[in-house]
Enzyme design. Structure first.
Site, PDB file in Angstrom:
ATOM      1  N   HIS A   1      -2.740   3.203  -4.783  1.00 24.86           N
ATOM      2  CA  HIS A   1      -2.177   2.773  -3.484  1.00 24.86           C
ATOM      3  C   HIS A   1      -0.751   2.249  -3.652  1.00 24.86           C
ATOM      4  CE1 HIS A   1      -5.586   3.400  -0.807  1.00 24.86           C
ATOM      5  NE2 HIS A   1      -6.389   2.866  -1.707  1.00 24.86           N
TER       6      HIS A   1
ATOM      7  N   GLU B   1      -9.855   2.835  -5.251  1.00 24.89           N
ATOM      8  CA  GLU B   1      -9.456   4.210  -4.950  1.00 24.89           C
ATOM      9  C   GLU B   1      -8.242   4.671  -5.762  1.00 24.89           C
ATOM     10  OE1 GLU B   1     -10.882   4.384  -0.319  1.00 24.89           O
ATOM     11  OE2 GLU B   1      -8.929   3.507  -0.694  1.00 24.89           O
TER      12      GLU B   1
ATOM     13  N   ASP C   1       0.863  -1.189   0.000  1.00 22.86           N
ATOM     14  CA  ASP C   1       0.000   0.000   0.000  1.00 22.86           C
ATOM     15  C   ASP C   1       0.895   1.233   0.000  1.00 22.86           C
ATOM     16  OD1 ASP C   1      -2.249   1.809   0.363  1.00 22.86           O
ATOM     17  OD2 ASP C   1      -3.347   0.041   1.015  1.00 22.86           O
TER      18      ASP C   1
HETATM   19  C1  ACM Z   1     -11.083  -0.390   0.432  1.00 25.06           C
HETATM   20  O1  ACM Z   1     -11.584  -0.376   1.567  1.00 25.06           O
HETATM   21  N1  ACM Z   1     -10.483   0.693  -0.045  1.00 25.06           N
HETATM   22  C2  ACM Z   1     -11.128  -1.564  -0.402  1.00 25.06           C
END
Ligand code: ACM
Ligand code: ZN
Length: 550
Positions: free
Chosen positions: A280, A347, A206
């Protein structure tokens, strides 16, 4: 002789602090449980030298491992000597080849005063039979640390038949925002196995940390695994994961990963690794800034500690990005036996792509309409690569935007609409909506440790039905459900355990037990015994309080 057995039973009852019902609270609730008339099976004083014979099935060598697992638990926790041998045993525990109709994960148990018989058709079924048998014993007898239980207790007379409702019974752990050592991961795997969960979704990369050694790209962990501090405004004392220079972090070597995979396999848990792309990806990009749309700016970046400035994305305009991702995923695919590799996909910030000449050229060259379709292009290319390695791609429901890759499975988190759409289109889905499955949310409105916010009490998890909204004729695409523990605000092992338990047990019952066997009141009563098992295992948990809001 008879008298002494009666005396032993009486003392064992006192020692156990027996619940009023003869059968301890089983979690998850099996499909069928019948309390039978006979006497319980006595382990301990009535057996010569406090030992137990465990027999495994001659024509089911897979049952031997489950027999050994049980023996190891009883020897460790209760000091009970166990002889494991082939064939049925008298006055002991026999693992016997069962009917194929039990399926891969099902089992049947009979307990009477002559002993215990566990029937299953496959290795996993034997293992789950053993897990239920452990719950029929006093908590400390198989969950406790060495020397906490006496090898002297009874198992109630009972008939059980059991099979799971769903194939994917999962828990996700974010090891990126905060790092969890190998031993803690194994402790969580132990708890999962006891609750018959079979899928550990491991979030390994991440923005704030890259946690898996990749041999071809060593800077991912040399640079990307270490940030200046604990981050997210957390108390630095909540963790000990600091390097000598004071940097916070850590990573799993490929050897660690192999050991954890083997540990999980012994517990019939598949580990699905998650390697986030294309968003991410800040930790990877701080290590390899040339993979960003703005390499010069990225080269000045240091590892982020959290917050909103710390998100970034690979540049899919560059072939070098795909070469890198395929090299990373090649190592990951070789390490993990899992059929699924999770590629994240959630995201993804696309502003860079709008400004990037290489990204815009990619859009033009491939006739893509917009940046959503560019993400879809990335997912499809990565899917083709993973398929070439014999793997299936799974991603968060954002991978639906811009068109779903042909064979991709979808993990529905932003509600259930994504999962319903994907299943309707014939894709496999795992349901994990924030509304019922985000165990980083708080468990009560007051008095909880610092957290991300939200509100997800035990009862809401228990009310989860993964099938809601999925058309009957598409249900075959519903793999199951899982809970997710994101760890921005969870830095310590004890806090992680507190967020996991007891909500993981509610999820376990939802994905294992038949709907008709699910009952909130009965679950709460059975959980009183499960709390004792958490305690015996030294697993921190939140004990529900009177007056908890619903
Ligand atoms: C997430 O909670 N962004 C998958
Ligand atoms: Zn770009």
């Amino acid at each position: 002789m008879r008298k002494s057995i009666v005396a032993t039973i009486t003392s064992a009852l006192t020692a156990i602090g027996a619940a009023s019902a003869a059968i301890p609270g089983l979690v998850p609730m099996p499909m069928e449980v019948t309390e039978t008339q006979g006497s319980p099976f006595q382990i301990g004083a009535s057996l010569a030298g406090a030992s137990l014979e465990i027999g495994f099935a001659k024509n089911q060598p897979a049952s031997q491992e489950a027999a050994k697992f049980l023996a190891e638990c009883l020897t460790r926790s209760a000091g009970l000597k166990c002889g494991v041998r082939e064939g049925e045993v008298k006055a002991g525990v026999s693992l016997v080849a069962g009917d194929a109709a039990l399926g891969a994960e099902g089992y049947a148990i009979t307990v009477n005063d002559q002993g215990v018989v566990i029937r299953a058709a496959a290795a996993t079924g034997f293992f789950y039979g053993v897990q239920t048998l452990r719950q029929l014993m006093p908590p400390a007898a198989t969950f406790g640390p060495a020397g906490t239980a006496k090898p002297d207790f009874r198992i109630p007379a009972v008939e059980i038949k059991d099979q799971p409702a769903y194939r994917w019974r999962g828990l996700m752990l974010d090891s990126c925002r905060h790092f969890f050592a190998k031993q803690e991961v194994e402790k969580i795997l132990d708890l999962m196995a006891s609750q018959k969960l079979n899928t550990f979704h491991w979030h390994l990369t991440d923005d704030q940390g890259w946690r898996i050694e990749i041999r071809q790209h060593p800077k991912l962990t040399e640079v990307g695994a270490w940030r200046p501090g604990i981050g997210f405004g957390m108390d630095p004392k909540e963790t000990t994961h600091y390097r000598a220079d004071g940097k916070y972090g850590g990573f799993y070597s490929q050897q660690d990963i192999k050991e954890i995979i083997a540990y999980a396999a012994t517990r019939h848990i598949t580990i699905v690794p998650e390697i986030e792309l294309p968003g991410h990806a800040m930790a990877a990009l701080v290590a390899y800034p040339q993979l960003n749309c703005n390499p010069e700016a990225m080269a000045k970046q240091t590892m982020p500690e959290g917050g909103t400035i710390s998100r970034d994305v690979y540049c899919p305009g560059k072939e070098a990005t795909f070469k890198f991702l395929e090299e990373v995923l090649g190592e990951v695919a070789a390490l993990f036996p899992s059929k699924y590799i999770h590629i994240g996909g959630d995201e993804c910030p696309k502003d860079n792509w709008k400004q990037c000449a290489a990204c815009q050229k990619r859009i033009k060259d491939h006739g893509l309409k917009n940046e959503e379709e560019l993400q879809s292009y990335v997912t499809k290319r990565i899917e083709t690569f993973l398929n070439s390695k014999g793997k299936n791609l799974i991603g968060w429901d954002e991978i639906l935007e811009g068109g779903l890759a042909p064979r991709a499975a979808v993990m529905s988190w932003r509600g259930t609409a994504g999962g319903i759409k994907a299943a309707t289109e014939g894709h496999d889905v795992v349901m994990t909506p924030t509304s019922h499955c985000y165990i980083d949310y708080l468990q009560a409105k007051q008095g909880e440790p610092r957290g991300i916010g939200g509100f997800l009490p035990l009862q809401t998890v228990y009310s989860f039905d993964p099938a809601t909204g999925i058309p009957e004729d598409k249900r075959q695409h519903l793999l199951g459900g899982q809970v997710n523990l994101w760890t921005e605000y969870v830095a310590s092992d004890a806090h992680a355990e507190y967020m996991i338990a007891p909500r993981v047990s509610a999820l376990a019952e939802v994905v294992w037990s038949p709907k008709a066997r699910q009952d909130w009141g009965a679950f709460q009563a059975r959980m009183q015994d499960q709390y004792l098992r958490y305690q015996a295992a030294g697993f921190n948990y939140r004990q529900p309080k009177d007056g908890d809001p619903k």
